[in-house]
Design an enzyme around this catalytic site. Sequence first.
Site, PDB file in Angstrom:
ATOM      1  N   HIS A 206       0.812  -1.201   0.000  1.00 61.31           N
ATOM      2  CA  HIS A 206       0.000   0.000   0.000  1.00 61.31           C
ATOM      3  C   HIS A 206       0.850   1.258   0.000  1.00 61.31           C
ATOM      4  CE1 HIS A 206      -4.152   1.257   0.369  1.00 61.31           C
ATOM      5  NE2 HIS A 206      -3.653   2.345   0.913  1.00 61.31           N
TER       6      HIS A 206
ATOM      7  N   LEU B 241       3.826   1.658  -1.031  1.00 60.65           N
ATOM      8  CA  LEU B 241       4.597   1.826  -2.269  1.00 60.65           C
ATOM      9  C   LEU B 241       3.793   2.540  -3.341  1.00 60.65           C
ATOM     10  CD1 LEU B 241       6.485  -1.565  -2.597  1.00 60.65           C
ATOM     11  CD2 LEU B 241       7.449   0.669  -2.124  1.00 60.65           C
TER      12      LEU B 241
ATOM     13  N   ASN C 249      -2.335 -17.042 -19.860  1.00 59.59           N
ATOM     14  CA  ASN C 249      -0.939 -17.459 -20.019  1.00 59.59           C
ATOM     15  C   ASN C 249      -0.782 -18.276 -21.286  1.00 59.59           C
ATOM     16  OD1 ASN C 249       0.286 -16.258 -17.844  1.00 59.59           O
ATOM     17  ND2 ASN C 249       0.206 -18.074 -16.540  1.00 59.59           N
ATOM     18  N   ALA C 250      -1.688 -19.219 -21.497  1.00 57.30           N
ATOM     19  CA  ALA C 250      -1.598 -20.075 -22.689  1.00 57.30           C
ATOM     20  C   ALA C 250      -1.681 -19.212 -23.948  1.00 57.30           C
ATOM     21  CB  ALA C 250      -2.699 -21.122 -22.677  1.00 57.30           C
ATOM     22  N   LEU C 251      -2.602 -18.257 -23.944  1.00 56.53           N
ATOM     23  CA  LEU C 251      -2.737 -17.376 -25.110  1.00 56.53           C
ATOM     24  C   LEU C 251      -1.481 -16.530 -25.305  1.00 56.53           C
ATOM     25  CD1 LEU C 251      -6.421 -16.157 -24.648  1.00 56.53           C
ATOM     26  CD2 LEU C 251      -5.552 -17.483 -26.578  1.00 56.53           C
TER      27      LEU C 251
ATOM     28  N   TYR D  68       1.711 -17.341 -24.241  1.00 56.43           N
ATOM     29  CA  TYR D  68       2.952 -18.066 -24.528  1.00 56.43           C
ATOM     30  C   TYR D  68       2.825 -19.086 -25.656  1.00 56.43           C
ATOM     31  CZ  TYR D  68       4.416 -15.869 -20.197  1.00 56.43           C
ATOM     32  OH  TYR D  68       4.712 -14.941 -19.235  1.00 56.43           O
TER      33      TYR D  68
ATOM     34  N   THR E 165       4.134  -9.977 -14.455  1.00 54.02           N
ATOM     35  CA  THR E 165       4.788  -9.741 -13.187  1.00 54.02           C
ATOM     36  C   THR E 165       5.316 -11.011 -12.553  1.00 54.02           C
ATOM     37  OG1 THR E 165       2.673 -10.013 -12.112  1.00 54.02           O
ATOM     38  CG2 THR E 165       3.302  -7.783 -12.698  1.00 54.02           C
TER      39      THR E 165
ATOM     40  N   GLY F 266       0.915 -13.912 -11.436  1.00 55.56           N
ATOM     41  CA  GLY F 266      -0.346 -14.511 -11.877  1.00 55.56           C
ATOM     42  C   GLY F 266      -0.547 -15.919 -11.338  1.00 55.56           C
ATOM     43  N   LEU F 267       0.446 -16.764 -11.529  1.00 53.90           N
ATOM     44  CA  LEU F 267       0.301 -18.164 -11.112  1.00 53.90           C
ATOM     45  C   LEU F 267       0.367 -18.320  -9.596  1.00 53.90           C
ATOM     46  CD1 LEU F 267       2.256 -20.119 -13.875  1.00 53.90           C
ATOM     47  CD2 LEU F 267      -0.207 -20.017 -13.487  1.00 53.90           C
TER      48      LEU F 267
HETATM   49  N1  LIG Z   1       1.657 -21.608 -20.999  1.00 55.98           N
HETATM   50  C1  LIG Z   1       2.923 -21.323 -20.662  1.00 55.98           C
HETATM   51  N2  LIG Z   1       3.955 -21.662 -21.481  1.00 55.98           N
HETATM   52  C2  LIG Z   1       5.230 -21.369 -21.141  1.00 55.98           C
HETATM   53  N3  LIG Z   1       5.593 -20.733 -20.017  1.00 55.98           N
HETATM   54  C3  LIG Z   1       4.619 -20.366 -19.175  1.00 55.98           C
HETATM   55  C4  LIG Z   1       3.245 -20.630 -19.441  1.00 55.98           C
HETATM   56  N4  LIG Z   1       2.510 -20.162 -18.404  1.00 55.98           N
HETATM   57  C5  LIG Z   1       3.400 -19.621 -17.548  1.00 55.98           C
HETATM   58  N5  LIG Z   1       4.665 -19.721 -18.011  1.00 55.98           N
HETATM   59  C6  LIG Z   1       5.902 -19.257 -17.340  1.00 55.98           C
HETATM   60  O1  LIG Z   1       5.620 -19.072 -15.961  1.00 55.98           O
HETATM   61  C7  LIG Z   1       5.956 -17.751 -15.557  1.00 55.98           C
HETATM   62  C8  LIG Z   1       5.033 -17.293 -14.466  1.00 55.98           C
HETATM   63  O2  LIG Z   1       3.713 -17.133 -14.960  1.00 55.98           O
HETATM   64  P1  LIG Z   1       2.781 -16.039 -14.303  1.00 55.98           P
HETATM   65  O3  LIG Z   1       2.868 -16.205 -12.821  1.00 55.98           O
HETATM   66  O4  LIG Z   1       1.447 -16.080 -14.931  1.00 55.98           O
HETATM   67  O5  LIG Z   1       3.509 -14.667 -14.620  1.00 55.98           O
HETATM   68  P2  LIG Z   1       3.508 -13.765 -15.944  1.00 55.98           P
HETATM   69  O6  LIG Z   1       2.533 -14.336 -16.916  1.00 55.98           O
HETATM   70  O7  LIG Z   1       3.073 -12.451 -15.405  1.00 55.98           O
HETATM   71  O8  LIG Z   1       4.915 -13.772 -16.410  1.00 55.98           O
HETATM   72  C9  LIG Z   1       5.861 -16.920 -16.840  1.00 55.98           C
HETATM   73  O9  LIG Z   1       6.665 -15.785 -16.790  1.00 55.98           O
HETATM   74  C10 LIG Z   1       6.343 -17.907 -17.886  1.00 55.98           C
HETATM   75  O10 LIG Z   1       7.744 -17.890 -17.922  1.00 55.98           O
HETATM   76 MG   LIG Z   2       0.484 -14.745 -16.308  1.00 56.81          MG
END
Ligand SMILES: Nc1ncnc2c1ncn2[C@@H]1O[C@H](COP(=O)(O)OP(=O)(O)O)[C@@H](O)[C@H]1O
Ligand SMILES: [Mg+2]
Length: 267
Positions: free
Chosen positions: A50, A52, A165-167, A169, A227, A230-231
């Site tokens: 907060h 920051l 993420n899939a879309l 990467y 960042t 997400g995961l």
């Molecule tokens: N579908 C994917 N294919 C390849 N790498 C992935 C995929 N999803 C996630 N990653 C890897 O995991 C990392 C962490 O994902 P995430 O926490 O969503 O952060 P961000 O998408 O903001 O980088 C990503 O930076 C990427 O390197």
């Molecule tokens: Mg992500």
Amino acid sequence: VALGNFKVDNELANHGPSELREVGQSFNKMSIAIDNLISNQHNLLSSISHELKTPLTRLQLSTALVRHQTGDIEPVKRIEKEIQRMDKMISELLLISRQQMHSQMEHNLFPINQLWDDVIKDALFEAEQRKITCDVNISILHPEKHMIYGNLSLLTSAIENIIRNALKYTKDRIFLTIDLHKNEQDDNCLQIRVDDNGLGLPPEEFDKIFKPFYRVDETRTRATGGTGLGLTIVYNVVNEHNGKVWAESSNLGGLAVTIQLPLWKQH
Ligand SMILES: Nc1ncnc2c1ncn2[C@@H]1O[C@H](COP(=O)(O)OP(=O)(O)O)[C@@H](O)[C@H]1O
Ligand SMILES: [Mg+2]
């Protein structure tokens, strides 16, 4: 306690022979101490995030002033981009610390199709814009008859996260599978799996990508923005719902990420 429930159990301190009661009392004291420690941690995390925000907002304002004087030069654009990244990180950190205070989490009973109806529409739309083939395979006969007890909006955003993420990467194809499975405890679970045909990841990264700020190969992912939180958010939300999330190699050549969530059991 092992599952993160630090509630004091008075039975422990008040029942049984005196030696056991003493142990029970000590155990309860320990639980309280751990609980306090953890809430302090959460408070710290959320106040830092907060605090920051304020200097960052000022930085944003001064950068806008600089831009006004210098025009659209490259270093200024860079500064603005990094400010945006930082802003996003802080927002996501705030979200994480809020989530970790699970007591505040609102739970409802809802039919499982509510989890994906809108999310899939959005994904298909985005895929089309970016010329990505998106196949969807839902093999649940009457999804509206199966229920989950949990926080719909948090769970929806978790699912959205792995699809985005899939879309992000993938090369040009993603595959969405939704079905029912038994988990290790033999409970019925909803399983949502997203496959993509991007570069994928080496197996030693499968667990690490769920850690805060972890991003595989910064030079490769920097261009895609993000960042690395997400995961982590996905992991926290799914855990809160006694579910599981994991990554593995996909037959399509890229990564496959699966979210598994226990269904609500009728008693
Ligand atoms: N579908 C994917 N294919 C390849 N790498 C992935 C995929 N999803 C996630 N990653 C890897 O995991 C990392 C962490 O994902 P995430 O926490 O969503 O952060 P961000 O998408 O903001 O980088 C990503 O930076 C990427 O390197
Ligand atoms: Mg992500």
